[in-house]
Design an enzyme around this catalytic site. Sequence first.
Site, PDB file in Angstrom:
ATOM      1  N   GLY A 188       0.788  -1.224   0.000  1.00  0.00           N
ATOM      2  CA  GLY A 188       0.000   0.000   0.000  1.00  0.00           C
ATOM      3  C   GLY A 188       0.817   1.269   0.000  1.00  0.00           C
ATOM      4  O   GLY A 188       1.992   1.288  -0.348  1.00  0.00           O
ATOM      5  N   SER A 189       0.154   2.314   0.456  1.00  0.00           N
ATOM      6  CA  SER A 189       0.652   3.680   0.385  1.00  0.00           C
ATOM      7  C   SER A 189       1.889   3.920   1.243  1.00  0.00           C
ATOM      8  O   SER A 189       2.047   3.342   2.313  1.00  0.00           O
ATOM      9  CB  SER A 189      -0.462   4.621   0.858  1.00  0.00           C
ATOM     10  OG  SER A 189       0.032   5.928   1.033  1.00  0.00           O
TER      11      SER A 189
END
Length: 138
Positions: free
Chosen positions: A64-65
């Site tokens: 993810g981020s």
Amino acid sequence: MIEIRIECRSISKGEGKGPVLSTKDPISFLGTVDPETGNIIDPNHELHGKCIKDSILIFPYGKGSTVGSYVLYQLKKNGCAPSGMINIDSEPIVAVGAIISDIPLVDRPNVDIFKVIVEGDEVIVNGSEGYLEITGSK
């Protein structure tokens, strides 16, 4: 008393001790973990409803981020971070988050930790020297 010592690669220095919380699911700290409580809030995650605070968190890798690094930092600032982390293969998001948060992190254990360590085992993560020790079992 040390029951088992497992050699690993050092990622983030320091030493942490606690009970194991383990998942074979990757973790995206942004959206999966509540930075205020340390609870896993993603209903689709294997650890949903559990708290990572003061645990030795075992997961294969992060996803993810890049904001996930800062979520780890928020967890530490809020007193809700794991005592240490173990990855199969750590990636930059988790590595940076652990380093800026002073959370011991190792990866690439020389055994299949999912076969050797079970949830609830007491484990020490030594990120400075690159090993973990199972010190007690459930």
